[in-house]
Write an enzyme that holds these catalytic residues in place. Structure first.
Site, PDB file in Angstrom:
ATOM      1  N   LYS A 190       0.847  -1.267  -0.128  1.00 39.72           N
ATOM      2  CA  LYS A 190      -0.031  -0.070  -0.144  1.00 39.72           C
ATOM      3  C   LYS A 190       0.895   1.141  -0.176  1.00 39.72           C
ATOM      4  O   LYS A 190       1.642   1.294   0.912  1.00 39.72           O
ATOM      5  CB  LYS A 190      -0.920   0.065   1.310  1.00 39.72           C
ATOM      6  CG  LYS A 190      -1.995   1.122   0.829  1.00 39.72           C
ATOM      7  CD  LYS A 190      -2.416   1.843   2.244  1.00 39.72           C
ATOM      8  CE  LYS A 190      -1.859   2.825   2.922  1.00 39.72           C
ATOM      9  NZ  LYS A 190      -1.615   4.224   1.960  1.00 39.72           N
ATOM     10  N   CYS A 198      12.983  10.539   8.818  1.00 33.39           N
ATOM     11  CA  CYS A 198      12.676   9.746   9.964  1.00 33.39           C
ATOM     12  C   CYS A 198      13.959  10.048  10.678  1.00 33.39           C
ATOM     13  O   CYS A 198      14.106  10.143  12.193  1.00 33.39           O
ATOM     14  CB  CYS A 198      12.476   8.453   9.835  1.00 33.39           C
ATOM     15  SG  CYS A 198      13.480   7.650   8.593  1.00 33.39           S
ATOM     16  N   GLY A 225       6.618   4.469   8.812  1.00 32.40           N
ATOM     17  CA  GLY A 225       5.630   5.742   8.948  1.00 32.40           C
ATOM     18  C   GLY A 225       5.983   6.317  10.224  1.00 32.40           C
ATOM     19  O   GLY A 225       6.710   6.118  11.156  1.00 32.40           O
ATOM     20  N   SER A 226       4.845   6.778  10.900  1.00 36.58           N
ATOM     21  CA  SER A 226       4.684   7.371  12.328  1.00 36.58           C
ATOM     22  C   SER A 226       4.903   6.314  13.449  1.00 36.58           C
ATOM     23  O   SER A 226       4.344   5.372  13.225  1.00 36.58           O
ATOM     24  CB  SER A 226       3.984   8.333  12.342  1.00 36.58           C
ATOM     25  OG  SER A 226       2.628   7.798  12.643  1.00 36.58           O
ATOM     26  N   THR A 227       5.444   6.658  14.571  1.00 33.64           N
ATOM     27  CA  THR A 227       5.296   5.746  15.658  1.00 33.64           C
ATOM     28  C   THR A 227       4.127   5.429  15.927  1.00 33.64           C
ATOM     29  O   THR A 227       3.527   4.424  16.358  1.00 33.64           O
ATOM     30  CB  THR A 227       6.109   6.500  16.675  1.00 33.64           C
ATOM     31  OG1 THR A 227       7.745   6.609  16.264  1.00 33.64           O
ATOM     32  CG2 THR A 227       6.139   5.487  18.008  1.00 33.64           C
ATOM     33  N   GLU A 228       3.078   6.438  16.141  1.00 32.65           N
ATOM     34  CA  GLU A 228       1.798   6.478  16.457  1.00 32.65           C
ATOM     35  C   GLU A 228       1.174   5.164  15.600  1.00 32.65           C
ATOM     36  O   GLU A 228       0.413   4.389  16.218  1.00 32.65           O
ATOM     37  CB  GLU A 228       1.168   7.546  16.366  1.00 32.65           C
ATOM     38  CG  GLU A 228      -0.350   7.744  16.703  1.00 32.65           C
ATOM     39  CD  GLU A 228      -0.942   9.096  16.056  1.00 32.65           C
ATOM     40  OE1 GLU A 228      -1.944   9.423  16.395  1.00 32.65           O
ATOM     41  OE2 GLU A 228      -0.612   9.719  15.063  1.00 32.65           O
ATOM     42  N   VAL A 229       1.095   5.337  14.481  1.00 33.62           N
ATOM     43  CA  VAL A 229       0.598   4.326  13.421  1.00 33.62           C
ATOM     44  C   VAL A 229       1.283   3.039  13.579  1.00 33.62           C
ATOM     45  O   VAL A 229       0.585   2.083  13.384  1.00 33.62           O
ATOM     46  CB  VAL A 229       0.414   4.917  12.048  1.00 33.62           C
ATOM     47  CG1 VAL A 229      -0.185   3.736  10.953  1.00 33.62           C
ATOM     48  CG2 VAL A 229      -0.432   6.094  11.997  1.00 33.62           C
ATOM     49  N   GLY A 230       2.449   3.126  13.710  1.00 31.90           N
ATOM     50  CA  GLY A 230       3.470   1.676  13.911  1.00 31.90           C
ATOM     51  C   GLY A 230       2.645   1.038  15.055  1.00 31.90           C
ATOM     52  O   GLY A 230       2.528  -0.214  15.018  1.00 31.90           O
ATOM     53  N   GLU A 251       9.398   0.864  10.930  1.00 31.69           N
ATOM     54  CA  GLU A 251      10.593   1.751  10.542  1.00 31.69           C
ATOM     55  C   GLU A 251       9.856   3.218  11.097  1.00 31.69           C
ATOM     56  O   GLU A 251       8.799   3.697  10.187  1.00 31.69           O
ATOM     57  CB  GLU A 251      10.952   2.054   9.393  1.00 31.69           C
ATOM     58  CG  GLU A 251      12.091   0.782   8.676  1.00 31.69           C
ATOM     59  CD  GLU A 251      13.472   1.001   9.347  1.00 31.69           C
ATOM     60  OE1 GLU A 251      14.091  -0.236   9.380  1.00 31.69           O
ATOM     61  OE2 GLU A 251      13.778   2.135   9.932  1.00 31.69           O
ATOM     62  N   GLU A 271       8.816  14.968  17.255  1.00 31.96           N
ATOM     63  CA  GLU A 271       9.080  14.857  15.754  1.00 31.96           C
ATOM     64  C   GLU A 271       8.356  15.914  15.006  1.00 31.96           C
ATOM     65  O   GLU A 271       7.140  15.928  14.822  1.00 31.96           O
ATOM     66  CB  GLU A 271       8.879  13.508  15.349  1.00 31.96           C
ATOM     67  CG  GLU A 271       9.696  13.553  13.887  1.00 31.96           C
ATOM     68  CD  GLU A 271       9.332  11.774  13.421  1.00 31.96           C
ATOM     69  OE1 GLU A 271       8.267  11.486  13.600  1.00 31.96           O
ATOM     70  OE2 GLU A 271      10.517  11.534  12.672  1.00 31.96           O
TER      71      GLU A 271
END
Lengths: 505, 519
Positions: free
Chosen positions: B211, B321, B264-269, B287, B418
């Site tokens: 995606k 990042c 992507g972002s830590t949040e979505v990770g 990552e 960030e």
């Protein structure tokens, strides 16, 4: 859609000189030597004959190209890989030309020479992909120290290649050497310098810096000896007979302790158990000893057949060999399966050993003589009733001669298979898993095949036990011979942690 | 070849970006209005509409205008893609039967085709992402091509071992492909992130459902077309343009996806990791974000340190990042460093990314721009000293002035969170022990750097900082052969290098009973 490869029958031979620093030059002495076509016995052309002075020049060029700060030493490893990959592309582009040169100079049927050339591009591509993946380690040693290894190129490599697979052997040598960042002086066999010279011309075309790849055609006792005795050659790689291998190893030790790798002869056992698929086994065993007119270090030249199936096996082997006799002839003809021996010396040696087989009491099932007429053709020959003490059972024939022995049990045949100073290849034909496991474990040989023969690929290492050689070529193992490992240790951080605890895991 | 050298050598790259000299004369001109050839869902080597028929717009961040509509993939499309991938992965399929070396040949062919179409692809990337064309050409494309070639070389070298176990056994390991790999990539380096994911996955023989970011779907779809041209069998690579919560979520929760890789972002990770665990325990690598410390010691070459630190933060419009987003400067040289950094930031040229004289393009979209501006506001509010920039630029597109804050304190939001924009934060430090502790006071651990001439200090810091990559006297030096990834909440696992292969193979142990074991 694969096209049918076409031979270039009357090609003008372009490259006949010595290559040093990306320039083709005459030999210092001005001498040349003839390259003979074994199909006709006639001369193809003359090639510059390199000797000590030419080797000295080539080694000096290779040493210069290896200096700290040189373009080759400064080049990214990935870029070395790119050059090797592109060399593979050019080899593929010129495959018909190169294959035709091989057929001309050493008699291999053209389609087989073409197959060899195309297969060899895979070796270049394999090592191209490895160039930027070989490195050292960081190591947690005791003490307040930071330690790591560097895998550096070993330096100037002398590489002596044989005549039986000239294109392939070129890639086995140049692939790992260049991947590691070494520089090279090659001496191709005097019987087959033309394909090698075309290949180094491609090295020039692809953009490998001057001095990195040099080639000096000439004879073993002169050019070859000068190379293996040269004090500025750091490493020697030789493929050829065990007899000459011993001379070279002595030269390495007696001079500057050159790192030495050797790919020598063999007398490889091919064991047929009573549960083998008979027709398949007969075909593999036949091909394994007859391909390239028997001129393979790995030839399956001792075929041990279980007594239960012995008579059938002999009959079928004879049939196959007789069929092969019918497709013996002009190697440029696409229907030809069987070509001549490479030169008069080899031709005489094979015939002499065939005579010894008859004298020693083995039965000639078919063949057993020269074809006659022009060229060095020998009839595909099958001996049955061979016993372990005969010369044809012990000595490497390097000709189209199959030896058939009878055996009773697996343990017995493993012992007899190992009763040789050689140890290059071996094979077993069986459907039984225990037989396969026991044999592969017990036979002392560098490559062991189960239910096939002569399957060699760039990814898997190849080499000999005992007097069949020293070291391994191909695969990742093939890199080791071209690297020198350096350990580095540094003292670090004496003052930054007040707690007195200095080293951090 | 000068172009490759340019992109590759760190100093040459930053010098070129600054002086617009060396590389420019040999740089081929961009295509300013590249034709959009592929904008649909890619499944089984075909470009198809989404199942719902819906589309979404992709925006040109330099102008804020719509480039084109792109098919919007959702769960149904993901289901179809996963089925296609599974089919391409069945025992006996062309992909499963293919020699490993041949997989390598295909990857090299893909690299050849990217080289062939380099100008077009770079122009498309610049249009969709906004990064300056000359940077995309020299840096991004260079690394992309090398990444595919690097992993091409690994394909037939993924080896198991034979192992001397106790007893009468013959034992060996095989490294088999994991299977269907779901890969979710971000918008900051669209082509490069795609290469980092496809390279190792395909080298190991896996099949992929990818995606791509909704902000930048176009170049990935073009690469899919090239992969088809190179000869990858249908179903091996599938690409779904769409949104995170829908298409991304569908992949993360899919019961037939064997492995998930997310950048992507830590949040979505955290969200995708939970989805992976709750569904079928798919193997996960992440990552994520960073707040990487770049340490400048007093003995560093001042001019080089300023330039390196500038590059460390501003590269890619600050959208990295691993950006050096906390610049720790030793007290002794702090004031001079701040002054020179502000000067440098003011000199940074910003504008149309197709203009070869610009070092910086727009941020990727409105959302990012708003977020960055709110951080700038918080910096001012929390008492940091603004010494350069601080404003948006122009009334079209998403341009922000190169911004520098000095006298930043650890607790400030701009020092902890960030920002992902062109905002440099410069902090002061006195001694080493204090420094290392402060560097570690973060949930992140992606990268770090040290600018110094002192051998012992350099090694001490490199060997003690808890970060996945440490740079000494440089920054943002990448190579396909060096692993990259995060400690702590910057990620899980490593990409690139040999290590990058681990996540894409499953180890099988085989133990065969034999009549008698001998060593």
């Amino acid at each position: 859609m694969e096209k049918t490869p076409k031979p270039v029958r009357d090609q003008k031979i372009v490259y006949t000189k010595i290559l040093i620093n990306n320039e083709f030059v005459d030999s210092v002495s001005g001498k040349t030597f003839p390259v003979i076509n074994p199909t006709t016995g006639k001369k193809i052309c003359d090639v510059s004959e390199g000797d000590k002075e030419d080797i000295d020049k080539a080694v000096a060029a290779a040493k210069e190209a290896f200096k700290l700060g040189s373009p080759w030493r400064r080049m990214d490893a990935s870029q070395r890989g790119r050059l090797l990959y592109k060399l593979g592309d050019l080899m593929e582009r010129d495959a018909e030309i190169i294959a035709s040169l091989i057929t001309l100079e050493m008699g291999k049927p053209f389609l087989q020479a073409y197959g060899e050339t195309m297969w060899a591009t895979g070796v270049l591509r394999f090592y191209a992909g490895l160039a930027d993946k070989i490195g050292g380690k960081t190591i947690p040693i005791d003490g307040d120290l930071f330690a790591f290894t560097r895998h550096e190129p070993v330096g100037v490599c002398g590489q002596i290649t044989p005549w039986n697979y000239p294109a392939s052997m070129f890639t086995w040598k140049i692939g790992p050497a260049l991947a590691c960042g070494c520089t090279v002086v090659m001496k191709p066999a005097e019987q087959s310098p033309l394909s090698g010279l075309h290949l180094v011309a491609l090295c020039q075309e692809v953009g490998i810096p001057p001095g990195v790849v040099n080639m000096v055609p000439g004879y073993g006792p002169t050019a070859g000896a000068a190379l293996t005795n040269h004090p500025d050659v750091d490493k020697v790689a030789f493929t050829g007979s065990t007899e000459v291998g011993k001379i070279i190893l002595q030269a390495s030790g007696g001079t500057n302790i050159k790192r030495t790798s050797l790919e020598l002869g063999g007398k490889s056992p091919c064991v047929i158990m009573d549960d083998a698929d008979l027709d398949e086994a007969v075909q593999f065993a036949h091909d394994g000893v007859m391909v390239n007119a028997g001129q393979c270090c790995i030839a399956g030249s001792r075929t041990f057949v279980h007594e239960k199936i012995y008579d059938q096996f002999v009959a079928k082997s004879r049939e196959l060999a007789e069929k092969r006799t019918l497709v013996t002839g002009d190697p440029f003809d696409p229907n030809t399966q069987h070509g001549p021996q490479v030169d008069e010396d080899q031709y005489k040696k094979v015939l002499e050993l065939i005579e010894s087989g008859k004298t020693d009491g083995a039965k000639v099932e078919c063949g057993g003589a020269a074809v006659g007429g022009q060229g060095f053709f020998i009839k595909p020959t099958v001996f049955s009733g061979v016993t372990d003490n005969m010369r044809i059972a012990k000595e490497e024939i390097f000709g189209p001669v199959q030896q058939l022995f009878k055996f009773k049990t697996l343990d017995e045949v493993i012992e007899r298979a190992n009763a040789t100073t050689y140890g290059l290849g071996a094979a077993i034909f069986t459907k039984n898993i225990d037989n396969a496991m026991t044999f592969t474990q017990g036979v002392r040989a560098g490559t062991v095949w189960v239910n096939l023969y002569d399957v060699i690929h760039p990814q898997a290492p190849f080499g000999g036990f005992k007097m069949s050689g020293l070291g391994r070529e191909l695969g990742e193992y093939g890199i080791a011979a071209y690297q020198e490992v350096k350990s580095k240790e540094l003292i670090v951080f004496l003052c930054y942690y007040p707690c007195g605890c200095r080293r951090y895991a | 070849m000068a172009l490759f050298r340019c992109g590759l050598k760190f100093r040459a790259l930053s010098a070129a970006l600054r002086n617009n000299v060396a590389c420019m004369s040999s740089l081929p001109q961009p295509i300013k209005n590249p034709e959009i050839k592929y904008n649909k869902v890619f499944i089984n080597n075909d470009f198809v509409d989404s199942q719902s028929g819906k589309t979404f717009p992709t925006i040109n961040p330099a102008t804020g205008e719509v480039i084109c509509q792109v098919a919007e993939g959702d769960k149904k499309d993901v289901d179809l893609a996963v089925k296609a991938a599974q089919d391409a992965f069945r025992l006996g399929s062309p992909w499963r039967r293919m020699d490993a070396s041949e997989r390598g040949v295909l990857l090299n062919k893909l690299a050849d085709l990217i080289e062939r179409d380099r100008v077009y692809i770079t122009s498309l990337e610049t249009l969709d992402n906004g990064k300056p064309y000359h940077v995309a050409f020299n840096a991004d494309l260079n690394l992309v091509i090398k990444c595919y070639r690097y992993y091409a070389g690994w394909a037939d070298k993924i080896e198991g071992k034979t192992v001397p176990v106790a007893g009468d056994f013959f034992a060996y390991t095989r490294r088999e492909p994991v299977g269907v790999c779901g890969q979710i990539i971000p918008w900051n380096f669209p082509l490069l992130m795609q290469a980092w994911k496809l390279g190792p996955a395909l080298a190991c023989g896996n099949v992929v459902v990818m995606k791509v970011a909704e902000q930048t779907p176009l170049t990935a779809l073009y690469i899919a077309h090239l992969a088809r041209e190179a000869g990858f069998p249908p179903g091996v690579i599938n690409i779904i343009p769409g949104y995170g919560p829908t298409a991304g979520g569908a992949i993360a929760s899919h019961m037939d996806v064997d492995k998930l890789a997310f950048t992507g972002s830590t949040e979505v990770g955290q969200i995708v990791a939970q989805a992976a665990a709750q569904s079928n325990l798919k193997r996960v690598t992440l990552e994520l974000g960073g707040k990487s410390p770049n340490i400048v010691l007093a003995d560093a070459d001042m001019e080089q340190a300023v330039e390196t630190s500038h590059f460390a933060l501003y590269f890619n419009q600050g959208q990295c990042c691993c950006a050096g987003s906390r610049t720790f400067v030793e007290e002794k040289i702090y004031d001079e460093f701040v002054e020179r950094s502000a000067e440098r930031a003011k000199k940074r040229t910003v504008g149309n990314p197709f203009d070869l004289t610009n070092e910086q393009g727009p941020q990727v979209d409105q959302e990012q721009t708003d977020k960055i501006m709110s951080y700038i506001k918080s910096g001012k509010e929390q008492g940091a000293k603004l010494v350069a920039g601080g404003n948006k630029m122009g009334d079209k597109g998403y341009f922000i002035e190169p911004t520098v804050f000095a006298d930043v304190k650890d607790e400030m939001k701009i020092a902890q969170e960030e920002i992902f924009g062109p905002v440099q934060t410069i902090l002061k430090f006195k001694d080493m022990d204090e420094l290392i502790e402060r560097c570690h006071k973060t949930i992140y651990g992606l990268a770090a750097a040290v600018q110094t001439k002192d051998l012992e200090k350099a090694l001490h810091l490199s060997n003690t900082l808890r970060a996945g990559t440490v740079w000494v006297n440089c920054f943002d030096v990448f190579d396909a052969s060096m692993p990259f990834g995060g400690y702590k909440m910057s990620g899980n696992g490593r990409e690139l290098g040999e290590y990058g292969l681990e996540a894409y193979s499953e180890v099988k142990s085989v133990v065969i009973k034999i009549p008698q074991k001998n060593s």
